[in-house]
Design a protein around this motif. Structure first.
Motif, short mmCIF file in Angstrom:
data_model
loop_
_atom_site.label_atom_id
_atom_site.label_comp_id
_atom_site.label_asym_id
_atom_site.label_seq_id
_atom_site.Cartn_x
_atom_site.Cartn_y
_atom_site.Cartn_z
N GLN A 75 0.83 -1.20 0.00
CA GLN A 75 0.00 0.00 0.00
C GLN A 75 0.87 1.26 0.00
O GLN A 75 0.58 2.22 -0.72
CB GLN A 75 -0.93 0.02 1.22
N ASP A 76 1.93 1.24 0.80
CA ASP A 76 2.85 2.39 0.84
C ASP A 76 3.49 2.60 -0.54
O ASP A 76 3.60 3.73 -1.01
CB ASP A 76 3.94 2.19 1.89
N MET A 77 3.92 1.49 -1.17
CA MET A 77 4.56 1.60 -2.47
C MET A 77 3.59 2.19 -3.49
O MET A 77 3.96 3.07 -4.27
CB MET A 77 5.06 0.25 -2.97
N ASN A 78 2.35 1.75 -3.47
CA ASN A 78 1.35 2.31 -4.39
C ASN A 78 1.18 3.81 -4.18
O ASN A 78 1.03 4.58 -5.13
CB ASN A 78 0.01 1.58 -4.25
N TYR A 136 3.52 5.92 -2.84
CA TYR A 136 4.74 6.62 -3.25
C TYR A 136 4.87 6.68 -4.78
O TYR A 136 5.36 7.65 -5.32
CB TYR A 136 5.99 5.98 -2.65
N LEU A 137 4.44 5.61 -5.45
CA LEU A 137 4.54 5.56 -6.90
C LEU A 137 3.33 6.19 -7.60
O LEU A 137 3.25 6.20 -8.83
CB LEU A 137 4.72 4.12 -7.39
N LYS A 138 2.39 6.72 -6.81
CA LYS A 138 1.20 7.40 -7.33
C LYS A 138 0.45 6.52 -8.32
O LYS A 138 0.10 6.93 -9.43
CB LYS A 138 1.61 8.72 -7.98
N SER A 139 0.18 5.27 -7.91
CA SER A 139 -0.40 4.29 -8.82
C SER A 139 -1.80 4.63 -9.29
O SER A 139 -2.21 4.18 -10.36
CB SER A 139 -0.38 2.89 -8.20
N ASP A 140 -2.55 5.42 -8.54
CA ASP A 140 -3.88 5.83 -9.01
C ASP A 140 -3.77 6.81 -10.18
O ASP A 140 -4.56 6.76 -11.13
CB ASP A 140 -4.70 6.45 -7.88
N GLU A 141 -2.77 7.68 -10.13
CA GLU A 141 -2.56 8.67 -11.19
C GLU A 141 -1.72 8.11 -12.34
O GLU A 141 -1.94 8.43 -13.51
CB GLU A 141 -1.88 9.90 -10.60
N TYR A 142 -0.73 7.27 -12.01
CA TYR A 142 0.18 6.68 -13.00
C TYR A 142 0.17 5.16 -12.79
O TYR A 142 1.02 4.63 -12.08
CB TYR A 142 1.60 7.23 -12.84
N ASP A 144 15.42 9.73 -8.61
CA ASP A 144 15.55 10.12 -10.01
C ASP A 144 14.18 10.41 -10.64
O ASP A 144 14.10 11.03 -11.69
CB ASP A 144 16.24 9.03 -10.82
N HIS A 145 13.13 9.92 -10.02
CA HIS A 145 11.77 10.09 -10.55
C HIS A 145 10.92 10.98 -9.63
O HIS A 145 9.69 10.88 -9.63
CB HIS A 145 11.12 8.72 -10.75
N ASN A 146 11.59 11.80 -8.86
CA ASN A 146 10.91 12.76 -7.97
C ASN A 146 9.96 12.09 -6.98
O ASN A 146 8.90 12.62 -6.67
CB ASN A 146 10.16 13.82 -8.78
N ILE A 147 10.35 10.90 -6.52
CA ILE A 147 9.56 10.18 -5.53
C ILE A 147 10.28 10.30 -4.20
O ILE A 147 11.48 10.02 -4.10
CB ILE A 147 9.42 8.69 -5.91
N ARG A 148 9.56 10.74 -3.19
CA ARG A 148 10.20 10.91 -1.90
C ARG A 148 10.49 9.55 -1.27
O ARG A 148 9.78 8.57 -1.49
CB ARG A 148 9.35 11.77 -0.97
N SER A 149 11.56 9.50 -0.51
CA SER A 149 11.96 8.26 0.15
C SER A 149 10.97 7.90 1.25
O SER A 149 10.49 8.78 1.96
CB SER A 149 13.36 8.40 0.76
N PRO A 150 10.69 6.61 1.39
CA PRO A 150 9.82 6.18 2.49
C PRO A 150 10.47 6.49 3.84
O PRO A 150 11.69 6.65 3.93
CB PRO A 150 9.70 4.68 2.30
N ARG A 151 9.67 6.55 4.86
CA ARG A 151 10.16 6.81 6.22
C ARG A 151 9.80 5.64 7.12
O ARG A 151 8.74 5.05 6.99
CB ARG A 151 9.58 8.10 6.78
#
Length: 108
Positions: free
Chosen positions: A26-29, A31-37, A94-101
């Protein structure tokens, strides 16, 4: 493929990436903006050299495309499909994705 050169495009739905931890999925989805991309795409030209095949890909994640360093791939033709095997390192920044915390600490 022509003259030992092949155009390759691999498109994978982000939501098909599954780990052993549904919370991480769920976190990966998110961060990767899976609903939009909804897809990740790896595309480019593979060149068959004497003892190896080299792929010069562009990786598109979350709407951002970046040219990657060349990677060696293994391509096998089977009856109804083509199997491509490769390994590469990908930096989410490199893809403007913030690092998980993890507990407030950024993970690289």
């Amino acid at each position: 493929c022509e003259n030992r050169t092949c155009q390759i495009q691999l498109t994978v739905p982000v939501k098909s990436f599954v780990s052993r931890d549904s919370d991480k999925d769920q976190d990966m989805n998110k961060y990767l903006k899976s609903d939009e991309y909804p897809v990740v795409t790896l595309s480019g030209v593979a060149t068959v050299e004497e003892f190896r095949t080299v792929f010069n890909p562009t990786l598109t994640v979350a709407g951002v495309s970046k040219k990657m360093s060349p990677i060696e791939v293994k391509i096998e033709k089977e009856l109804t499909r083509i199997k491509v095997d490769a390994q590469f390192v990908w930096n989410i920044k490199d893809h403007n994705i913030r690092s998980p915390r993890l507990i407030g600490i950024e993970i690289d």
